[in-house]
Design a protein around this motif. Structure first.
Motif, PDB file in Angstrom:
ATOM      1  N   UNK A   1       0.837  -1.211   0.000  1.00 39.00           N
ATOM      2  CA  UNK A   1       0.000   0.000   0.000  1.00 39.00           C
ATOM      3  C   UNK A   1       0.868   1.256   0.000  1.00 39.00           C
ATOM      4  N   UNK A   2       1.955   1.241   0.781  1.00 35.55           N
ATOM      5  CA  UNK A   2       2.857   2.392   0.797  1.00 35.55           C
ATOM      6  C   UNK A   2       3.493   2.597  -0.584  1.00 35.55           C
ATOM      7  N   UNK A   3       3.855   1.494  -1.236  1.00 36.59           N
ATOM      8  CA  UNK A   3       4.453   1.604  -2.572  1.00 36.59           C
ATOM      9  C   UNK A   3       3.460   2.209  -3.559  1.00 36.59           C
ATOM     10  N   UNK A   4       2.214   1.770  -3.479  1.00 36.39           N
ATOM     11  CA  UNK A   4       1.201   2.348  -4.370  1.00 36.39           C
ATOM     12  C   UNK A   4       0.947   3.813  -4.029  1.00 36.39           C
ATOM     13  N   UNK A   5       1.142   4.184  -2.770  1.00 38.39           N
ATOM     14  CA  UNK A   5       1.005   5.605  -2.411  1.00 38.39           C
ATOM     15  C   UNK A   5       2.087   6.421  -3.092  1.00 38.39           C
ATOM     16  N   UNK A   6       3.331   5.907  -3.098  1.00 39.14           N
ATOM     17  CA  UNK A   6       4.410   6.610  -3.790  1.00 39.14           C
ATOM     18  C   UNK A   6       4.139   6.677  -5.293  1.00 39.14           C
ATOM     19  N   UNK A   7       3.414   5.692  -5.794  1.00 39.72           N
ATOM     20  CA  UNK A   7       3.113   5.640  -7.235  1.00 39.72           C
ATOM     21  C   UNK A   7       1.821   6.386  -7.576  1.00 39.72           C
ATOM     22  N   UNK A   8       1.143   6.960  -6.557  1.00 44.58           N
ATOM     23  CA  UNK A   8      -0.096   7.746  -6.739  1.00 44.58           C
ATOM     24  C   UNK A   8      -1.193   6.910  -7.423  1.00 44.58           C
ATOM     25  N   UNK A   9      -1.438   5.724  -6.851  1.00 46.28           N
ATOM     26  CA  UNK A   9      -2.491   4.849  -7.369  1.00 46.28           C
ATOM     27  C   UNK A   9      -3.454   4.500  -6.232  1.00 46.28           C
ATOM     28  N   UNK A  10      -4.439   5.381  -5.954  1.00 44.40           N
ATOM     29  CA  UNK A  10      -5.332   5.174  -4.799  1.00 44.40           C
ATOM     30  C   UNK A  10      -6.203   3.927  -4.913  1.00 44.40           C
ATOM     31  N   UNK A  11      -6.685   3.628  -6.111  1.00 44.20           N
ATOM     32  CA  UNK A  11      -7.525   2.446  -6.262  1.00 44.20           C
ATOM     33  C   UNK A  11      -6.752   1.176  -5.951  1.00 44.20           C
ATOM     34  N   UNK A  12      -5.484   1.166  -6.326  1.00 47.87           N
ATOM     35  CA  UNK A  12      -4.654  -0.001  -6.025  1.00 47.87           C
ATOM     36  C   UNK A  12      -4.455  -0.136  -4.517  1.00 47.87           C
ATOM     37  N   UNK A  13      -4.374   0.989  -3.818  1.00 44.69           N
ATOM     38  CA  UNK A  13      -4.244   0.949  -2.357  1.00 44.69           C
ATOM     39  C   UNK A  13      -5.455   0.266  -1.740  1.00 44.69           C
ATOM     40  N   UNK A  14      -6.637   0.682  -2.161  1.00 47.17           N
ATOM     41  CA  UNK A  14      -7.870   0.082  -1.646  1.00 47.17           C
ATOM     42  C   UNK A  14      -7.932  -1.399  -2.019  1.00 47.17           C
ATOM     43  N   UNK A  15      -7.509  -1.721  -3.246  1.00 50.78           N
ATOM     44  CA  UNK A  15      -7.529  -3.126  -3.688  1.00 50.78           C
ATOM     45  C   UNK A  15      -6.634  -3.985  -2.809  1.00 50.78           C
ATOM     46  N   UNK A  16      -5.453  -3.496  -2.471  1.00 46.53           N
ATOM     47  CA  UNK A  16      -4.536  -4.249  -1.609  1.00 46.53           C
ATOM     48  C   UNK A  16      -5.142  -4.445  -0.223  1.00 46.53           C
ATOM     49  N   UNK A  17      -5.793  -3.401   0.309  1.00 46.97           N
ATOM     50  CA  UNK A  17      -6.392  -3.535   1.646  1.00 46.97           C
ATOM     51  C   UNK A  17      -7.526  -4.555   1.633  1.00 46.97           C
ATOM     52  N   UNK A  18      -8.301  -4.567   0.561  1.00 45.06           N
ATOM     53  CA  UNK A  18      -9.361  -5.565   0.449  1.00 45.06           C
ATOM     54  C   UNK A  18      -8.768  -6.978   0.342  1.00 45.06           C
ATOM     55  N   UNK A  19      -7.623  -7.096  -0.346  1.00 42.48           N
ATOM     56  CA  UNK A  19      -6.945  -8.387  -0.391  1.00 42.48           C
ATOM     57  C   UNK A  19      -6.464  -8.795   0.997  1.00 42.48           C
ATOM     58  N   UNK A  20      -6.039  -7.797   1.793  1.00 48.99           N
ATOM     59  CA  UNK A  20      -5.644  -8.079   3.166  1.00 48.99           C
ATOM     60  C   UNK A  20      -6.828  -8.584   3.982  1.00 48.99           C
ATOM     61  N   UNK A  21      -8.000  -7.981   3.750  1.00 43.94           N
ATOM     62  CA  UNK A  21      -9.203  -8.459   4.426  1.00 43.94           C
ATOM     63  C   UNK A  21      -9.493  -9.920   4.081  1.00 43.94           C
TER      64      UNK A  21
END
Length: 779
Positions: free
Chosen positions: A619-639
């Motif tokens: 999620x931090x890497x996607x934040x550096x890459x400015x990809x918010x949807x990918x951040x949410x996708x990773x968190x949902x995968x964590x769930x």
């Protein structure tokens, strides 16, 4: 020679002789404006001077006594040399008595000799001879015009042929069978079968009986046009009209059936020709051999080859070439070599195409040493340099394929010493053989020459040939070679050179091989970098890297954690210094983020169990890459991972989600993240509380924000005045919390209502005020 001056007709003949013979030397022609090869221009000038000298010798020769028998013998020249007959014809013209012995047959035969001349007919001289004959009281005949027509047909000059036919009509001369045959052949051989058939039909309408040659022409044209049914039709008509087919008939018919893909019919015609005792020539066998070779019908080809020898027909060069190629394609190497030897023994003068073919055969048959000996003959045959260069390549690759690395290198160096720049396919073959033979010395020396010379030539501004320097195959072969000898640093060095200094993209197989090699050498960080670069190409997104990765998941997890920690520390250091990020820093963030994302995808592939840190750093890497949807996708995968494997979701992971969504300034994404945290009641640390309130303020959720403040104040991690001050400063900052002015107003209004609530109920969260009334913010 009589003392009286020559008659008028002789003067006319001399006056109409070719201008090239009698033209006096004049000023040189203007220089050409087009570029040309100076060597070729010198050769052309030399050849032109030789031809001109020959013509001058002919024009200045002494007149000889008339010789009618010699003239008739010259007319029968089999080598199509028309000049002796022309000279004797001139001798006859200047003699009163000899001129009277000329006949129409002489004129026709001389015209025919001129029209048969190679490489092109002498049209002007042939026309002049007919005119001279007319002046001698020998009007043109059908035979003379047929000779003219035959010359026009040879060069496919349709307009001139029709003009000559009209002249025949003007002379009241009726076309005969040969006239029609000439026209039919001219059109049939030039793939104009319908026109040829029209002349055939007109011949029948005019009650001119065709001959066997007439039918043969149509059958041959049907084969050229790819219409075998017409070939069969005219063969049947030929039999119905009681004509007896000859060997050429069956030969043309066989070729027509082959063109129509009727191999059975073609073989029947071949056998019928043999059964009738008609003479079969080597070219007839060659046609059938080529057909079987093209269709890779090796058994049938061998049968025809045996029949040819049994019939006592000596194969010509074409037969040997066809047989050699067919045997080679069928991997019948012994037969291919024998045919090649016979081909060399047959040729009185070897042409470079034949020698090239033989070299290829020997190389494919595993006899590179023999091929190298033949290579010298190729160089003596005035072969183009490009053909010699390719022949060298054949020999080098043959040595390399058979593991003779030293011989391959020796011939390669010899090739370069003779002025042929390095041949990339040959270098690739040598490098591949050296890798298989674990010859590090050859790998390093050949790669140094291949890569180094290419760079040197480019630096010097030399035009680089298409086959000079390393290509993607060269890089792949040499990297795989160093992998084979377990020289991991060298393999990685060349791979980096390929990635950074060349336009070539490694193949998926090369990526996987290098990753596996690095894993064996425990170079996990380098392996992760290679994996990330592999995944940047769309075509490589789903290429599996094998079980080697699965066996070392823990080391790769550790690499991901280390890289994630390094990025976070670098970010905090930049924030503390208030310095703007440089291009180098941005590049470092991008590269390490790509690696982390690639490792995250590989570690979570197919739902494999992994640690929570993997998701958080992704999620931090996607934040550096400015990809918010990918951040949410990773968190949902964590769930989902939490549901499948019982993995605990801690506050730092939730903070990573909220921080990433906040920094992207997308309202809809913020609302989704807020709803997700509110619904699941995920734990929040102090920084997580701040970002959660940020997002609620951004969404204009004042009521929910008040509820969150109440929950945070009385929760396990109490909300502090410092945290509330940060939330307040961010909410009031213009242009920071919204993507539009309307959203900014909505955010500020919501926060003012919340602030009024805090003032009334939780004054301890408010900052102290100075005498000037300014807020003392802790942020």
């Amino acid at each position: 020679m009589p003392d009286s001056p020559p008659p008028r007709v002789v003067l006319l003949a001399i006056r109409h002789q070719p201008r090239l013979w009698y033209r006096k030397p004049g000023p040189p022609p203007p220089p050409s404006t087009t570029s040309a090869d100076p060597v070729m221009m010198t050769k052309k000038k030399k050849k032109s001077r030789i031809i001109s000298q020959k013509h001058q010798d002919r024009s200045l020769r002494a007149v000889s006594p008339p010789d009618i028998p010699g003239f008739e013998r010259a007319l029968d020249a089999v080598d199509e040399d028309c000049w002796p007959a022309w000279a004797k014809f001139q001798d006859i013209l200047v003699d009163d008595n000899a001129r009277t012995e000329l006949t129409s047959s002489h004129i026709a035969r001389l015209v025919e000799l001129f029209m048969r001349r190679q490489p092109s007919p002498q049209m002007d001289l042939a026309t002049q001879v007919i005119a001279i004959g007319r002046q001698q009281g020998l009007p043109p005949t059908v035979d003379q015009y047929n000779a003219l027509l035959d010359g026009h047909a040879r060069v496919a000059d349709f307009a001139a042929a029709r003009t000559t036919l009209k002249q025949m009509s003007d002379e009241k001369l009726a076309p005969d069978m040969r006239t029609y045959n000439i026209f039919m052949k001219m059109y049939a051989l030039n793939n104009k079968l319908d026109t040829a058939i029209t002349f055939f039909d007109r011949m029948l309408e005019e009650d001119i009986a065709p001959d066997v040659e007439s039918f043969n022409i149509i059958i041959q044209g049907a084969g050229i046009a790819g219409r075998p049914h017409l070939a069969r039709k005219y063969h049947e008509e030929m039999l119905d009209m009681a004509y007896t087919p000859n060997a050429r008939t069956y030969s043309f018919l066989m070729r027509a059936l082959i063109e129509g893909n009727d191999m059975q019919g073609a073989e029947k015609m071949f056998l019928k020709q043999r059964s009738l005792g008609l003479k079969l020539e080597a070219r007839d066998y060659a046609v059938l051999l080529k057909a079987y070779a093209d269709k890779e019908m090796v058994t049938e080809l061998e049968l025809v080859w045996s029949r040819m020898k049994a019939d006592g027909v000596a194969p010509d060069a074409r037969c040997y070439r066809i047989a050699s190629d067919a045997f080679l394609r069928a991997e019948m190497l012994v037969e291919a070599v024998e045919a090649s030897k016979s081909l060399l023994a047959l040729a009185s003068k070897w042409d470079h195409a034949t020698i090239k073919r033989v070299i290829t055969t020997y190389c494919r048959a595993g006899l590179p040493s023999t091929a190298e000996k033949v290579l010298g003959d190729l160089q003596q045959a005035l072969t183009p340099r490009e053909d010699i260069r390719k022949a060298y390549g054949e020999v080098i690759q043959a040595f390399a394929e058979h593991g003779n690395v030293d011989d391959a290198v020796r011939v390669l160096i010899r090739c370069e010493k003779e002025g042929h720049l390095n041949i990339r396919p040959s270098y690739n073959a040598v490098l591949k053989a050296a890798g298989k033979a674990f010859r590090i010395d050859v790998l390093e020396s050949c790669w140094r020459r291949l890569r180094g010379e290419h760079r040197t030539l480019r630096a010097e501004g030399v035009a680089i040939d298409a086959d000079i320097g390393a290509d993607s195959t060269s890089f792949s072969v040499v990297i795989e070679g160093f992998i084979a000898v377990n020289n991991i640093p060298k393999a990685l060095e060349i791979w980096k050179d390929m990635h950074e200094n060349s336009p070539f993209v490694p193949s998926p197989e090369l990526y996987v091989a290098l990753i596996e090699c690095l894993i064996r050498g425990r170079g996990y960080r380098d392996a992760a970098i290679v994996l990330a670069l592999m995944r940047t190409h769309t075509a490589n997104q789903h290429i599996p890297i094998g079980t080697a990765f699965d066996n070392v998941r823990n080391p790769f997890t550790l690499v991901l954690q280390q890289m994630g920690t390094e990025l976070r520390e670098l970010e905090l250091a930049i924030a503390a210094s208030d310095a703007a990020q440089s291009e180098e820093t941005v590049g470092a963030f991008k590269k390490q983020s790509d690696v982390i994302v690639a490792l995250y995808k590989e570690l979570t592939l197919n739902g494999a169990r992994t640690s929570e840190d993997v998701f958080r750093y992704a999620m931090e890497a996607y934040r550096y890459m400015h990809e918010p949807l990918s951040i949410v996708t990773v968190f949902m995968a964590l769930q989902k991972h939490h549901a499948d494997h019982g993995l605990t979701i801690t506050a730092p992971s939730v903070t990573s989600l909220l921080r990433g969504v906040f920094e992207t300034a997308h309202v809809k994404t913020a609302e989704a993240a807020v709803a997700l945290v509110e619904t699941e009641k995920f734990p929040l640390d102090s920084e997580g509380q701040e970002h959660f309130l940020y997002l609620q303020a951004r969404c204009g959720h004042d009521v929910e924000m008040i509820a969150s403040i109440i929950e945070f104040v009385h929760g396990p991690v109490p909300l502090t005045a410092e945290s509330y001050a940060k939330v307040r400063s961010v909410a009031l900052a213009p242009g920071k919390t919204a993507s539009s002015s309307a959203q900014s107003i909505k955010t500020r209004s919501a926060h003012e209502r919340v602030h009024s609530f805090v003032q009334e109920n939780y004054p301890e969260l408010l900052p102290l005020q100075s005498e000037e009334g300014e807020l003392l913010l802790a942020a």
